[in-house]
Design a protein around this motif. Sequence first.
Motif, PDB file in Angstrom:
ATOM      1  N   PRO A   1      47.173 120.641   0.023  1.00 46.70           N
ATOM      2  CA  PRO A   1      46.597 121.863   0.588  1.00 46.70           C
ATOM      3  C   PRO A   1      47.198 122.258   1.926  1.00 46.70           C
ATOM      4  CG  PRO A   1      44.998 120.060   0.670  1.00 46.70           C
ATOM      5  CD  PRO A   1      46.182 119.577  -0.126  1.00 46.70           C
ATOM      6  N   ARG A   2      47.650 121.298   2.703  1.00 38.88           N
ATOM      7  CA  ARG A   2      48.231 121.633   4.011  1.00 38.88           C
ATOM      8  C   ARG A   2      49.479 122.512   3.855  1.00 38.88           C
ATOM      9  NH1 ARG A   2      50.477 117.718   8.784  1.00 38.88           N
ATOM     10  NH2 ARG A   2      50.819 119.404  10.245  1.00 38.88           N
TER      11      ARG A   2
ATOM     12  N   ASP B   1      41.223 128.380  -1.140  1.00 35.89           N
ATOM     13  CA  ASP B   1      41.153 127.004  -0.645  1.00 35.89           C
ATOM     14  C   ASP B   1      39.983 126.306  -1.338  1.00 35.89           C
ATOM     15  OD1 ASP B   1      40.841 124.607   0.838  1.00 35.89           O
ATOM     16  OD2 ASP B   1      41.757 125.565   2.592  1.00 35.89           O
ATOM     17  N   ARG B   2      40.293 125.517  -2.353  1.00 34.74           N
ATOM     18  CA  ARG B   2      39.246 124.868  -3.148  1.00 34.74           C
ATOM     19  C   ARG B   2      38.484 123.827  -2.332  1.00 34.74           C
ATOM     20  NH1 ARG B   2      41.788 123.221  -8.815  1.00 34.74           N
ATOM     21  NH2 ARG B   2      43.350 122.207  -7.541  1.00 34.74           N
ATOM     22  N   GLU B   3      39.183 123.129  -1.467  1.00 36.10           N
ATOM     23  CA  GLU B   3      38.550 122.102  -0.646  1.00 36.10           C
ATOM     24  C   GLU B   3      37.537 122.708   0.326  1.00 36.10           C
ATOM     25  OE1 GLU B   3      40.709 119.522   2.468  1.00 36.10           O
ATOM     26  OE2 GLU B   3      41.159 118.609   0.518  1.00 36.10           O
TER      27      GLU B   3
ATOM     28  N   THR C   1      44.973 126.106  -3.605  1.00 38.60           N
ATOM     29  CA  THR C   1      45.265 124.753  -3.128  1.00 38.60           C
ATOM     30  C   THR C   1      45.169 123.747  -4.269  1.00 38.60           C
ATOM     31  OG1 THR C   1      42.964 124.414  -2.457  1.00 38.60           O
ATOM     32  CG2 THR C   1      44.503 125.176  -0.759  1.00 38.60           C
ATOM     33  N   SER C   2      46.024 122.736  -4.158  1.00 41.85           N
ATOM     34  CA  SER C   2      46.006 121.658  -5.147  1.00 41.85           C
ATOM     35  C   SER C   2      46.214 120.342  -4.430  1.00 41.85           C
ATOM     36  CB  SER C   2      47.042 121.923  -6.239  1.00 41.85           C
ATOM     37  OG  SER C   2      48.312 122.172  -5.675  1.00 41.85           O
TER      38      SER C   2
ATOM     39  N   GLU D   1      48.232 131.754  -3.551  1.00 44.73           N
ATOM     40  CA  GLU D   1      48.274 130.297  -3.668  1.00 44.73           C
ATOM     41  C   GLU D   1      46.850 129.794  -3.854  1.00 44.73           C
ATOM     42  OE1 GLU D   1      50.844 128.386  -3.970  1.00 44.73           O
ATOM     43  OE2 GLU D   1      52.505 129.420  -2.974  1.00 44.73           O
TER      44      GLU D   1
ATOM     45  N   HIS E   1      42.499 125.153 -11.217  1.00 40.11           N
ATOM     46  CA  HIS E   1      43.539 125.877 -10.475  1.00 40.11           C
ATOM     47  C   HIS E   1      43.924 127.142 -11.233  1.00 40.11           C
ATOM     48  CE1 HIS E   1      47.766 126.585  -9.245  1.00 40.11           C
ATOM     49  NE2 HIS E   1      47.402 126.066  -8.083  1.00 40.11           N
TER      50      HIS E   1
ATOM     51  N   ASP F   1      50.005 124.738   1.542  1.00 34.91           N
ATOM     52  CA  ASP F   1      49.552 126.103   1.270  1.00 34.91           C
ATOM     53  C   ASP F   1      48.949 126.747   2.511  1.00 34.91           C
ATOM     54  OD1 ASP F   1      50.281 125.956  -1.428  1.00 34.91           O
ATOM     55  OD2 ASP F   1      48.352 125.102  -1.999  1.00 34.91           O
ATOM     56  N   ARG F   2      48.181 125.973   3.277  1.00 32.54           N
ATOM     57  CA  ARG F   2      47.489 126.522   4.454  1.00 32.54           C
ATOM     58  C   ARG F   2      48.447 126.841   5.596  1.00 32.54           C
ATOM     59  NH1 ARG F   2      43.576 121.660   4.094  1.00 32.54           N
ATOM     60  NH2 ARG F   2      42.094 122.373   2.523  1.00 32.54           N
TER      61      ARG F   2
END
Length: 192
Positions: A124-125, A147-149, A120-121, A118, A47, A127-128
């Motif tokens: 994530p929702r 968005d890492r995912e 995501t950690s 931001e 992150h 942040d999104r």
Amino acid sequence: MTAMAHEPLTQAEVLLEGFLALDTPEGFRAELIKGEIVVTPPPDGDHEDYIGLIVGQVIRRSRTDMQFSGNKGLKLRSGGDCPKDHVIPDGTFAPTALRLYRGADSWMPCEGVAMVLEVTSTKPRADRETKRRCYARGGIPLYLLVDREASSVTLFSQPENDDYRGVCTLPFGKPLTLPEPFAFDLETTDFL
């Protein structure tokens, strides 16, 4: 002795007072988003690596000199009967000439902020969706989401009411153009 009558506090005022009095454990951060207190644990190394890669490029390549603040508390307009949102982006960029952070309280207004970041950690929702809407309501011109995912980077622009009209999402490895006042292509090859 004269007794003074006090107006009862609204639910929003009680929530805000309780939030501002929180004593979170070291490394954790608490935010007040849409009338809900959200506590986030310390971030992992990946992150922080993404944040470092972005900050380095902004400092070296931005057309306008930028100051960066990690974890700066911002007060934003809220929707409905909720108290003002108190959000802590992973990163906040503002033109150096404005010196926004000098003398600012722990929770500062967002006027003058050029972009929030931001990564995501664990949630994530938030942040999104949730934070995106908070930043748009606050009138922050640019919101950069790593968005890492999804292995993607998204730039939200042109805030209007509760959302952004401009959305550009690219996979890691593709350069993402940051508009004025930055005016450079953010390289994301190292994000892979």
